[in-house]
Design a protein around this motif. Structure first.
Motif, PDB file in Angstrom:
ATOM      1  N   CYS A 238       0.835  -1.201   0.000  1.00 26.19           N
ATOM      2  CA  CYS A 238       0.000   0.000   0.000  1.00 26.19           C
ATOM      3  C   CYS A 238       0.869   1.250   0.000  1.00 26.19           C
ATOM      4  O   CYS A 238       0.563   2.235  -0.694  1.00 26.19           O
TER       5      CYS A 238
ATOM      6  N   THR B  90      -9.883   1.413   1.020  1.00 29.01           N
ATOM      7  CA  THR B  90      -9.113   0.191   0.794  1.00 29.01           C
ATOM      8  C   THR B  90     -10.059  -0.997   0.868  1.00 29.01           C
ATOM      9  O   THR B  90     -11.118  -0.931   1.488  1.00 29.01           O
TER      10      THR B  90
ATOM     11  N   ALA C 263      -6.785   1.904  -2.664  1.00 28.24           N
ATOM     12  CA  ALA C 263      -5.781   0.854  -2.508  1.00 28.24           C
ATOM     13  C   ALA C 263      -6.517  -0.477  -2.445  1.00 28.24           C
ATOM     14  O   ALA C 263      -7.148  -0.804  -1.442  1.00 28.24           O
TER      15      ALA C 263
ATOM     16  N   ALA D  44      -3.803  -2.487   4.563  1.00 29.10           N
ATOM     17  CA  ALA D  44      -3.629  -1.340   3.665  1.00 29.10           C
ATOM     18  C   ALA D  44      -4.125  -0.062   4.324  1.00 29.10           C
ATOM     19  O   ALA D  44      -3.497   1.007   4.193  1.00 29.10           O
TER      20      ALA D  44
END
Length: 549
Positions: A57, A381, A404, A417
């Motif tokens: 990440c 994420t 992400a 992440a």
């Protein structure tokens, strides 16, 4: 004279490293000792897979290699999940592994693994450093390899005795970034193809973008009236409310976008590889010879012609390409100028969530609420699972650096992440989406968020099943359920046990106040949504899937 451990840390500092993610191990204690006196921040994680995903990440959101340290054997094999993600997703990452001492190698010593063989197919480069004097050379080269061409993960094995040995080595220097730029001949050829086209379509993907490149791509789209799609889980590359945005080119693609790509006479693929998922199993663009005239722009010459034979191949990074082509303007209003507006209207319709569905919790209104509450710079994420459809289809990404998610389809990514994202951008909202199965693959990294006071919010969509697998199971073998039921903990109570904030959502009306309490708590939070397993997709129930099998 310095120890190998000190030389490793010196080389990291020289190459601009500001933090590392690790699970400690006795095999690299010399590095940990050197980090004690270093300005590099050491983030201790709870499992090596989570540490490697945090490093991924970091690389994904910054473009600079995420750095991860793990110990030998099970530490390294745990980390391999994150290495696979970084490889398939073209993300710069460097994994350092403590290795058995040199005298024990080849004897199947305690936790010994041959890392060159183990990581050979899932890393860009794997090397073992036997001589401490060569540490500056190898570490600086690792940064260059991880970031050049098609970015990817590098794995460096560190024998324990090499790390404790004393050596006199040259001072490490910062790596030299390698840029690939388009030539004027290629730009002329592209301009000619565009002037002849009647139905062009642009697909953005890959890495090596930045905010400036995204802005320049917007300028190109506006000047040439181009419809633009973003490849699978690369949605942050174009503003979803821009009138030229056509939608995402990934799993469950809008049929109108798929038709536009198939019927296009010119496709510009910028930065991406157009793998199995974004290509709809290589049907949108046929391999090796697409029906469309294909212009492929990629930073790695090895990717040009690897799967698709392009009519025009341009070896350039996305950032360098858009910088150069933004200076080119059409001689007249393109004949296709109205098409982008039609596709954008289709996108807005496609990305409007349904208001109803089975069960007491409706995800559509929840997504609508989040769209009104979250600022444009919020980072989202997620890992993998049917729950992720709600994010990818209904969240309208506005800015670069706000997404992400693994294009490799790896579960367990969202929570670690989010921890890394909040470390990097403490002033921004960071929201992790996870399914119940997905969360429990790396959910222990919630403890890392608590340890470092990182107020992430994890939305756990709990339907008590491995949803994607159950959906496929019911479609292929209706009524024959095996291995897809889950008995889960009370996720809100789990959050509180870790020292965070927990909320449980059992009706649609519960969500908004629960989310606001989580946000106001100032703590890492889990908001558990108890979703009816019948609500397996936004538009189809489990019963409908079973009945149509």
């Amino acid at each position: 004279m310095k120890t190998g451990g000190q030389l490793i840390v010196d080389a990291l500092e020289a190459n601009g490293t500001d933090r590392i993610y690790c699970v400690p191990g006795e095999s690299y204690l010399a590095v940990l000792d050197a980090l004690h006196d270093s300005p590099i921040r050491t983030i201790v994680c709870r499992q090596e897979g989570g540490a490697a995903m945090m490093a991924d990440c970091h690389g994904r959101l910054t473009g600079k290699p995420g750095i991860c340290f793990v110990t030998r054997g099970p530490g390294a094999t745990n980390a391999s999940a994150g290495i696979h993600i970084a490889m398939q997703d073209s993300v710069p990452l460097i994994l350092f592994i403590g290795q058995v001492a040199s005298h024990a190698k080849g004897r199947e010593a305690f936790q010994e693994v041959d890392y060159v063989r183990f990581f050979g197919d899932i890393a860009k480069w794997v090397v073992e450093i036997d001589d401490a004097e060569r540490i500056p050379e190898f570490v600086t080269r690792a940064f260059a390899v991880a970031t050049s061409g098609r970015p990817g993960p590098v794995v460096i094995s560190l024998p324990e005795d090499m790390l404790t040995s004393l050596a006199e080595a040259p001072l490490a220097r910062h790596y030299t970034p390698v840029e690939t730029r388009p030539g004027e001949v290629e730009l002329d050829a592209l301009e000619e193809l565009l002037n002849k086209a009647k139905r062009p379509f642009v697909i953005l993907g890959g890495t090596r973008w930045d905010a400036q490149a995204v802005a320049q791509m917007r300028t190109i789209a506006e000047a040439w009236s181009l419809p633009v799609g973003c490849s699978f889980r690369r949605q942050m590359l174009f503003d979803h409310l821009h009138p030229n945005y056509a939608g995402d080119v990934g799993i469950g693609i809008n049929p109108k976008v798929a038709t536009a790509i198939k019927h296009a006479d010119l496709v510009l693929l910028i930065g991406g590889r157009m793998g199995e998922m974004p290509s709809s199993d290589y049907t949108l663009l046929k391999s090796p010879y697409p029906d469309q005239t294909l212009v492929h722009i990629h930073a790695d010459a090895g990717e040009l012609g690897r799967v698709y034979r392009p009519a025009l191949a341009i070896n350039a990074s996305p950032a360098a390409f858009v910088e150069a082509f933004a200076k080119r303007k059409p001689a007249a209003t393109p004949v296709w100028a109205a098409e982008a507006a039609k596709l954008h209207a289709a996108y807005l319709d496609w990305s409007t969530p349904p208001e109803s569905g089975p069960g007491a919790v409706q995800m559509g209104p929840i997504m609508n609420y989040l769209e009104t509450m979250l600022p444009d710079d919020a980072i989202l994420t997620n890992g993998a699972g049917n729950y992720a459809t709600w994010v990818h289809r209904y969240h309208r990404f506005r800015r670069f650096g706000t997404q992400a998610a693994p294009t490799s389809g790896s579960m367990g990514y969202g929570t670690p992440a989010a921890v890394a994202a909040k470390q990097l951008f403490p002033g921004r909202d960071v929201i992790a989406f996870a399914g119940d199965g997905c969360f429990l693959m790396n959910g222990q990294e919630f403890a890392t968020a608590v340890q470092y006071g990182l107020p992430i919010i994890v939305i756990v969509v709990n339907n008590g099943i491995y949803g994607t697998i159950r959906m496929h199971q019911e479609r292929e073998y209706p009524g024959r359920v095996v291995a897809t039921d889950l008995r889960n903990p009370d996720f809100a109570a789990l959050a509180r046990a870790y020292g965070g904030h927990g909320e449980t959502v059992e009706t649609t009306a519960d969500f908004a106040p629960a989310f606001e309490r989580a946000r106001a708590s100032g703590k890492p939070s889990i908001v558990e949504i108890r979703l009816d397993p019948e609500a397996i997709t936004p538009t189809r129930t489990m019963t409908q899937i079973r009945d149509k099998s």
